[in-house]
Scaffold this motif. Sequence first.
Motif, PDB file in Angstrom:
ATOM      1  N   UNK A  41      47.695  29.462  56.788  1.00 36.32           N
ATOM      2  CA  UNK A  41      48.858  29.607  55.009  1.00 36.32           C
ATOM      3  C   UNK A  41      49.212  28.241  54.560  1.00 36.32           C
ATOM      4  N   UNK A  42      49.174  27.264  55.145  1.00 42.27           N
ATOM      5  CA  UNK A  42      48.980  26.314  54.360  1.00 42.27           C
ATOM      6  C   UNK A  42      48.067  25.913  53.513  1.00 42.27           C
ATOM      7  N   UNK A  43      47.231  26.531  53.622  1.00 42.82           N
ATOM      8  CA  UNK A  43      45.699  26.200  52.628  1.00 42.82           C
ATOM      9  C   UNK A  43      46.523  26.685  51.312  1.00 42.82           C
ATOM     10  N   UNK A  44      47.006  27.543  50.926  1.00 39.08           N
ATOM     11  CA  UNK A  44      47.496  28.251  49.840  1.00 39.08           C
ATOM     12  C   UNK A  44      48.432  27.213  49.013  1.00 39.08           C
ATOM     13  N   UNK A  45      49.451  26.009  50.366  1.00 31.04           N
ATOM     14  CA  UNK A  45      50.346  26.003  49.135  1.00 31.04           C
ATOM     15  C   UNK A  45      49.657  24.728  48.883  1.00 31.04           C
ATOM     16  N   UNK A  46      49.288  24.471  47.415  1.00 35.88           N
ATOM     17  CA  UNK A  46      48.001  23.811  46.767  1.00 35.88           C
ATOM     18  C   UNK A  46      50.167  22.165  46.464  1.00 35.88           C
ATOM     19  N   UNK A  47      51.016  22.870  46.092  1.00 38.10           N
ATOM     20  CA  UNK A  47      51.754  22.735  45.571  1.00 38.10           C
ATOM     21  C   UNK A  47      52.229  21.323  46.265  1.00 38.10           C
ATOM     22  N   UNK A  48      52.091  21.010  47.385  1.00 35.35           N
ATOM     23  CA  UNK A  48      52.222  19.980  48.394  1.00 35.35           C
ATOM     24  C   UNK A  48      51.382  18.748  48.508  1.00 35.35           C
ATOM     25  N   UNK A  49      50.245  19.259  47.385  1.00 40.13           N
ATOM     26  CA  UNK A  49      49.428  18.139  47.187  1.00 40.13           C
ATOM     27  C   UNK A  49      47.695  18.638  47.971  1.00 40.13           C
ATOM     28  N   UNK A  50      47.692  17.822  47.397  1.00 38.91           N
ATOM     29  CA  UNK A  50      45.705  17.708  48.649  1.00 38.91           C
ATOM     30  C   UNK A  50      44.447  17.978  47.387  1.00 38.91           C
ATOM     31  N   UNK A  51      43.893  17.851  46.965  1.00 40.86           N
ATOM     32  CA  UNK A  51      42.960  18.186  46.022  1.00 40.86           C
ATOM     33  C   UNK A  51      41.393  17.492  45.443  1.00 40.86           C
ATOM     34  N   UNK A  52      40.345  17.879  45.239  1.00 37.79           N
ATOM     35  CA  UNK A  52      39.365  17.016  46.748  1.00 37.79           C
ATOM     36  C   UNK A  52      38.476  17.046  45.165  1.00 37.79           C
ATOM     37  N   UNK A  93      37.904  21.157  53.684  1.00 36.67           N
ATOM     38  CA  UNK A  93      37.108  21.434  54.766  1.00 36.67           C
ATOM     39  C   UNK A  93      36.569  20.060  54.740  1.00 36.67           C
ATOM     40  N   UNK A  94      36.319  18.958  53.516  1.00 38.49           N
ATOM     41  CA  UNK A  94      36.231  18.129  53.693  1.00 38.49           C
ATOM     42  C   UNK A  94      36.556  16.585  54.465  1.00 38.49           C
ATOM     43  N   UNK A  95      38.010  17.058  54.334  1.00 40.48           N
ATOM     44  CA  UNK A  95      39.458  15.613  54.410  1.00 40.48           C
ATOM     45  C   UNK A  95      40.573  16.348  55.738  1.00 40.48           C
ATOM     46  N   UNK A  96      40.821  17.968  55.832  1.00 34.72           N
ATOM     47  CA  UNK A  96      41.568  18.420  57.001  1.00 34.72           C
ATOM     48  C   UNK A  96      41.558  19.864  57.221  1.00 34.72           C
ATOM     49  N   UNK A  97      40.068  19.541  58.222  1.00 36.29           N
ATOM     50  CA  UNK A  97      39.700  20.911  58.277  1.00 36.29           C
ATOM     51  C   UNK A  97      40.215  21.751  59.619  1.00 36.29           C
ATOM     52  N   UNK A  98      41.111  19.863  61.018  1.00 38.69           N
ATOM     53  CA  UNK A  98      40.785  20.397  62.202  1.00 38.69           C
ATOM     54  C   UNK A  98      43.210  20.998  61.701  1.00 38.69           C
ATOM     55  N   UNK A  99      43.552  20.869  60.761  1.00 32.58           N
ATOM     56  CA  UNK A  99      45.113  20.381  60.346  1.00 32.58           C
ATOM     57  C   UNK A  99      44.762  21.799  59.702  1.00 32.58           C
ATOM     58  N   UNK A 100      43.946  22.734  58.696  1.00 32.24           N
ATOM     59  CA  UNK A 100      44.429  23.404  58.475  1.00 32.24           C
ATOM     60  C   UNK A 100      43.697  24.869  58.786  1.00 32.24           C
ATOM     61  N   UNK A 101      42.983  24.589  60.308  1.00 32.52           N
ATOM     62  CA  UNK A 101      42.534  25.917  61.011  1.00 32.52           C
ATOM     63  C   UNK A 101      43.759  25.842  61.516  1.00 32.52           C
ATOM     64  N   UNK A 102      44.865  25.027  62.504  1.00 32.79           N
ATOM     65  CA  UNK A 102      45.418  25.094  63.546  1.00 32.79           C
ATOM     66  C   UNK A 102      47.311  25.741  62.195  1.00 32.79           C
ATOM     67  N   UNK A 103      46.820  25.698  60.308  1.00 34.00           N
ATOM     68  CA  UNK A 103      47.909  26.078  59.866  1.00 34.00           C
ATOM     69  C   UNK A 103      47.245  26.403  58.864  1.00 34.00           C
TER      70      UNK A 103
END
Length: 257
Positions: free
Chosen positions: A86-97, A74-84
Amino acid sequence: MLIHPNFDPVVFSLGPLAVRWYGLMYLLAFASFWRLGTRRISAGLAPVTREQLDDLLFGGIVGVILGGRLGYVLFYKPGYYLSHPLEIFAIWQGGMSFHGGFLGVLAAMAFVAYRQRVNWWDLMDFVAPLVPIGLAAGRLGNFINGELWGRVTDVSWGMVFRGAGPLPRHPSQLYQMALEGFALFALLWWFSSRPRPRGQVSGLFLIGYGVARFAGEFTREPDAFLGLLAFGLSMGQWLSLPMIAAGIWLFMRKQLR
């Protein structure tokens, strides 16, 4: 000028299972929370029992992971995850706030406080000093992974990071480990070692972390997809300002129910 050691992010593998340094840092964070919590309980400086601490730890783990991930989305890449989505659940790819994880922990502690019939402010004052060592472990994980490097610098300890170009940069992960982790822990552990007005320990955590994060961000390279925002401040700095303001309010307020 120094060269980053370029650690292998995988500690060891067992078939398809890879144990990564960053995952170990999370385990270290949770282990330190439990160990420090048991010390406070043994010293009679806790509003919970040893059995209730287990519920706190489980709630904290859930809050950190879910809140940290959703905060990043929500804070860093809302537009990207709105388009993708399913990648919200791909925690192993990194991306924690951190700020998202912080909100997640607040919600989890509210649930635990309600379930265990413990005052939420007392619970948060107990939890606050147990957190910074885990934050230090997280920053160490960032350094081992060679990620979230600092801005270009000419100081003698500037470090060249793989993937960050040929110029030396601040090892800002280590700065943040020292400030947000060890220094904040020493301050909170000392301050909370005697009875304080309800909410003051929590307020000092908010002030201490917010100031440390705000200062540390001046040496950290902004996220490439965001850059610097209004007034030349980073997203991390803007998210820290409400923490500082809330911390000052909490620290100065004398009566909390």
